[in-house]
Design a protein around this motif. Sequence first.
Motif, mmCIF file in Angstrom:
data_model
loop_
_atom_site.group_PDB
_atom_site.id
_atom_site.type_symbol
_atom_site.label_atom_id
_atom_site.label_comp_id
_atom_site.label_asym_id
_atom_site.label_seq_id
_atom_site.Cartn_x
_atom_site.Cartn_y
_atom_site.Cartn_z
ATOM 1 N N LEU A 10 0.847 -1.202 0.000
ATOM 2 C CA LEU A 10 0.000 0.000 0.000
ATOM 3 C C LEU A 10 0.887 1.258 0.000
ATOM 4 N N PRO A 11 1.535 1.521 -1.134
ATOM 5 C CA PRO A 11 2.441 2.687 -1.173
ATOM 6 C C PRO A 11 1.664 3.994 -1.033
ATOM 7 N N LYS A 12 2.367 5.011 -0.481
ATOM 8 C CA LYS A 12 1.730 6.321 -0.281
ATOM 9 C C LYS A 12 2.189 7.330 -1.343
ATOM 10 N N THR A 13 3.230 6.980 -2.091
ATOM 11 C CA THR A 13 3.698 7.893 -3.144
ATOM 12 C C THR A 13 3.892 7.098 -4.437
ATOM 13 N N LEU A 14 3.890 7.842 -5.542
ATOM 14 C CA LEU A 14 4.097 7.208 -6.852
ATOM 15 C C LEU A 14 5.498 6.593 -6.941
ATOM 16 N N ALA A 15 6.482 7.324 -6.403
ATOM 17 C CA ALA A 15 7.872 6.825 -6.441
ATOM 18 C C ALA A 15 7.970 5.479 -5.727
ATOM 19 N N GLU A 16 7.293 5.391 -4.570
ATOM 20 C CA GLU A 16 7.317 4.139 -3.802
ATOM 21 C C GLU A 16 6.601 3.033 -4.599
ATOM 22 N N ALA A 17 5.488 3.396 -5.238
ATOM 23 C CA ALA A 17 4.715 2.395 -5.990
ATOM 24 C C ALA A 17 5.538 1.803 -7.131
ATOM 25 N N VAL A 18 6.210 2.665 -7.908
ATOM 26 C CA VAL A 18 6.957 2.121 -9.052
ATOM 27 C C VAL A 18 8.202 1.359 -8.584
ATOM 28 N N ARG A 19 8.754 1.775 -7.427
ATOM 29 C CA ARG A 19 9.901 1.029 -6.887
ATOM 30 C C ARG A 19 9.451 -0.380 -6.487
#
Length: 285
Positions: A10-19
């Motif tokens: 459950l990422p909170k940022t786009l950067a975290e999601a794509v990582r």
Amino acid sequence: MKPASFVHHLPKTLAEAVRILAEVAPQDGRVLAGGQSLVPIMAFRLAKPAHLVDINEIAGLDRIASDGKVLSIGACVRHGAFHRAVVDNPLGRLLSSVARHIAHYPIRMRGTFCGSLAHADPASEWCLLAATLGATMVAQSTRGERLIAAQDFFTGIMSTALAEDELLVEARLPLLAPDAKFGFNEFSRRAGDFAMSAALVSYRLAGGFMTDVHVGVGGAEAVPRRIPAAEGALEGQTPDDTVYRAAAEAAAAAVEPLVDHQTDADYRRDLVRAVVRRALQDAAK
Ligand SMILES: Cc1cc2nc3c(=O)[nH]c(=O)nc-3n(C[C@H](O)[C@H](O)[C@H](O)COP(=O)(O)OP(=O)(O)OC[C@H]3O[C@@H](n4cnc5c(N)ncnc54)[C@H](O)[C@@H]3O)c2cc1C
């Protein structure tokens, strides 16, 4: 059936999601948006992703914005957002008239515009609209941003040009001319079912003659697409039922129909003929 077990991210940022997506994609990691296609497939165990990257808590992905030329639709914008016109342009009214054909109300309040594009069901209304109007898809990964034209995006039945580690962050639709006319028609056995064939048209009138004609057909072939032969039958003509019939005939002749448990090729050609003519009649109202 219950889904096979998976790890929920459950990422909170786009950067975290794509990582995270880059890490888990090789182990069949998938993006979870509205879940209205993925979750049923998982429940039937037709898909068993080991990881889900849930994008629903990333701020800003529910954004709809217009710069006067293009309407940008973020990855978490739900179908239901289009129940009202989201932009003061014929495109706003077109989106609203198409949205009500998608599934049923509860599904429209969860399912997303971009999720439909990424899922790429050949019968999806949004995929047809994106292909007909010439949308641009914005894909994001740890490698950066990539723009993909609609004509290159849909590559087959439920298959797109997105790489497994790419997140579709936004779809961009060109606004229509203020005087643009548009029409939509689809045939399905029951209200809310996927269309067995659908057509979307837009054009302008210059001195009474049709110009800038777009005719798209979905649900009939593996991917939705514009039909140049039908557009050619309309361009430069005055709109009347004779030219609508000619365009509908050209579209029916141009498609390579999908054959499934519901239809044979001839029946689907008949449906294409009907929905194209009706979409043109709808545009003339
Ligand atoms: C009963 C029923 C009837 C329906 N009828 C229709 C209909 O008539 N017309 C229609 O068009 N749809 C219909 N749908 C499908 C519905 O519109 C879904 O909402 C839509 O297809 C997928 O959107 P989603 O946000 O729910 O995606 P999800 O289910 O979350 O994801 C679907 C797929 O797309 C991928 N994905 C989702 N978002 C992204 C993203 N941003 N980037 C990369 N990959 C992504 C997922 O990993 C998954 O593989 C119906 C669904 C049901 C259950």
